[in-house]
Design an enzyme around this catalytic site. Structure first.
Site, PDB file in Angstrom:
ATOM      1  N   GLU A  76      10.933  33.299   7.337  1.00  0.00           N
ATOM      2  CA  GLU A  76       9.501  32.981   7.358  1.00  0.00           C
ATOM      3  C   GLU A  76       9.261  31.575   7.916  1.00  0.00           C
ATOM      4  O   GLU A  76       9.923  30.616   7.539  1.00  0.00           O
ATOM      5  CB  GLU A  76       8.940  33.072   5.936  1.00  0.00           C
ATOM      6  CG  GLU A  76       7.474  32.729   5.814  1.00  0.00           C
ATOM      7  CD  GLU A  76       7.004  32.677   4.367  1.00  0.00           C
ATOM      8  OE1 GLU A  76       5.783  32.619   4.156  1.00  0.00           O
ATOM      9  OE2 GLU A  76       7.855  32.681   3.449  1.00  0.00           O
TER      10      GLU A  76
ATOM     11  N   LYS B 282       0.846  38.563   7.995  1.00  0.00           N
ATOM     12  CA  LYS B 282       0.933  38.750   6.540  1.00  0.00           C
ATOM     13  C   LYS B 282      -0.427  39.159   5.987  1.00  0.00           C
ATOM     14  O   LYS B 282      -1.456  38.556   6.313  1.00  0.00           O
ATOM     15  CB  LYS B 282       1.403  37.448   5.886  1.00  0.00           C
ATOM     16  CG  LYS B 282       1.637  37.561   4.382  1.00  0.00           C
ATOM     17  CD  LYS B 282       2.153  36.239   3.814  1.00  0.00           C
ATOM     18  CE  LYS B 282       2.400  36.364   2.320  1.00  0.00           C
ATOM     19  NZ  LYS B 282       2.866  35.092   1.714  1.00  0.00           N
TER      20      LYS B 282
ATOM     21  N   CYS C 226       7.361  37.010   2.699  1.00  0.00           N
ATOM     22  CA  CYS C 226       7.397  36.360   1.394  1.00  0.00           C
ATOM     23  C   CYS C 226       7.150  37.377   0.272  1.00  0.00           C
ATOM     24  O   CYS C 226       7.810  38.407   0.200  1.00  0.00           O
ATOM     25  CB  CYS C 226       6.397  35.206   1.352  1.00  0.00           C
ATOM     26  SG  CYS C 226       6.549  34.146  -0.099  1.00  0.00           S
TER      27      CYS C 226
END
Length: 523
Positions: free
Chosen positions: A293, A353, A403
């Site tokens: 990430e 995301k 994440c």
């Protein structure tokens, strides 16, 4: 024989006295024991997996929930249990602001205590309901498991949800027991784990039949999960024996400290570290390279120089897959994204995301709270449209997860276009060398079992890992080390029962156990 009967009678008498003494506790003593039981329960979670303590914690909680309690006292008892549970298991949240900057030290008490205060409300509600529905200990154990299962599902969905450290993860220290997630998902496993752990409270019953039922449930539920999982694993191919043809992946873990990751003066150094790790001693069968990430801390897709530099590490005919922010103007927006770069420097695919971290990536209630998020920059991140299946050159279709998107059961793939594997890019450097990264990996592993597909996890400071569709670890890079992990992508197992029916099976499981609760209350 008479001696044995007398011994059992004395033991039974001691259990009943202990249960009564716990039920009679009042005020601060009651709440202190509830906090201690909640803290003890967390030792059953990863990374320790001290499962017997889950039985001690929930048996004690059932005995605390005397039917004579008011709804308010029962709620406070459950809330105190939750405070012990969440403060001790989520202490690492307080490391996040401090790791980035000492100027954010004031946030630490709000992170370490404020979050548990909110999450404990769900445990308080479960205990208030259980106290009203269950008069005798075995009834309360059943009622608590049902209410706990429902409120934990709510915890995973209300206000964007945060289903971290569900009690069912205590079962997942055993790969065999973890297989039950393929059938009922983690909410179902949590219900079964709490039910098994709470039913020994029934040993305080005066009825021998009820005591027998309590013992049978406490033993049979985990034994059935272990037996079924063992049979499933026996039928599985040997670990790492089946892989996708012509796909070899290198995970890069640079172990860059969080405070150095976003320093502009170190941007070139950090990027060059990724590049050197990507090509050093690389086998010729590696076709793709994966960075974690925000490995690129700039908009890689919009940077010609950055893409050319990244393309230099791409294997022939393959891709570099990396986390990077993505920006737009008019109006100004920013996304936490995944970007795939080809050997020519072209952008081969992107993913944004969709499940953002409150206070970390955006500020909820911004009109009320005049504060900025704790991550770099003042602009809130925008959310992507949702789970997405990416079709990338040379790879089976993949569902990217950035994440903590991986912690949400049942929401990690596009059900209309199912992928063949899961790719989790994360940066757990925020949490230092605490239990947080270990918990995150254990949670991610369960998504592979639920969905029946392998999961590849790339983390900045660790723990990077690859697990197959049965949740078996193929390889890992431990926390706090720099290095690479080369592997061949495991094959997908295919759609599991949970993948097909989702939380409907969990709902059916809860409804099934309502019947014996009603029968116990009637009798």
């Amino acid at each position: 024989m008479r001696t044995d009967v007398a011994g059992l009678g004395r033991m039974q008498s001691r259990i009943q006295r202990l249960a009564q003494r716990i039920a009679d506790l009042r005020g601060a003593k009651r709440q202190a024991l509830a906090i201690a039981l909640g803290a003890g329960a967390t030792l059953a979670l990863p990374p320790l997996y001290a499962l017997p303590l889950l039985f001690v914690a929930f048996t004690g909680l059932v005995w605390l929930l005397s039917p004579a309690l008011s709804a308010r006292t029962a709620f406070l008892t459950g809330w105190s249990f939750g405070m012990g549970y969440f403060v001790s298991s989520l202490y690492w949240i307080g490391f996040a602001p401090f790791t980035y900057s000492r100027s954010l030290l004031w946030v630490v008490p709000f992170a370490t205590v404020g979050v548990p205060i909110i999450l404990s409300v769900f445990h308080g509600l479960a205990c208030a309901v259980a106290c009203r529905l269950g008069r005798a200990p075995l009834e309360r154990a059943l009622a608590l498991a049902i209410a706990w299962g429902v409120t934990e599902w709510l915890r995973g969905h209300v206000l964007t949800g945060f289903p971290w450290n569900l009690a069912g993860y205590g079962w997942t220290g055993s790969t065999a027991m973890a297989q039950s997630a393929a059938l009922v998902g983690m909410y179902g496993v949590t219900f079964l784990a709490v039910l098994a752990a709470a039913t020994p409270a029934g040993l305080a019953e005066s009825s021998a039949r009820r005591r027998g039922v309590a013992v049978a449930l406490a033993i049979a539920l985990p034994l059935a999960a272990w037996t079924g999982g063992t049979v499933r694993l026996m039928r599985a191919p040997p670990l790492a024996s089946e892989s996708v043809a012509a796909v070899g992946i290198r995970l890069v873990q640079p172990n860059i400290p969080q405070r150095e990751k976003w320093m502009r003066v170190l941007q070139r150094r950090n990027f060059d570290l990724f590049r050197s790790l990507s090509i050093a001693d690389r086998p010729d069968w590696i076709t793709h390279v994966v960075w974690p990430e925000t490995a690129a801390t700039f908009d890689l897709a919009a940077s010609d120089n950055g893409r050319r530099s990244a393309a230099a590490v791409v294997p022939t005919g393959g891709l570099l897959i990396t986390g990077a922010p993505r920006r737009a103007s008019d109006p100004a927006r920013i996304w936490n994204s995944l970007v795939a770069i080809s050997e020519t420097g072209a952008v081969a695919g992107t993913f944004d995301k969709f499940h953002l971290v409150p206070f970390g990536e955006y500020m909820p209630f911004r009109t009320i709270l005049p504060l900025d998020k704790i991550t770099p920059g003042t602009l809130d991140f925008s959310a992507g449209p949702g789970p997405q299946t990416l079709y990338l050159k040379g790879l089976p279709p993949v569902s990217p997860l950035i994440c903590y998107e991986v912690i949400f059961p049942g929401t990690v793939v596009d059900a209309r276009d199912r992928p063949a594997w899961l790719l989790n890019l994360t940066n757990d450097a925020w949490y230092g060398e605490t239990a947080g990264p270990h918990q995150h990996l254990a949670i991610a592993r369960l998504r592979a079992i639920e969905e029946g597909m392998p999961l590849v996890r790339s983390a900045n400071t660790g723990i990077s890992a690859v697990v197959d569709a049965y949740g078996r670890e193929v390889g890992r890079l431990d926390l706090g080390v720099a290095g690479v992990l080369d592997f061949r992508l495991p094959k997908s197992l295919g759609e599991t029962a949970y993948a097909r029916f989702g939380d409907y099976l969990f709902t059916l499981l809860v409804l099934t156990f309502l019947l014996p609760l009603l029968l116990l209350r009637r009798n």
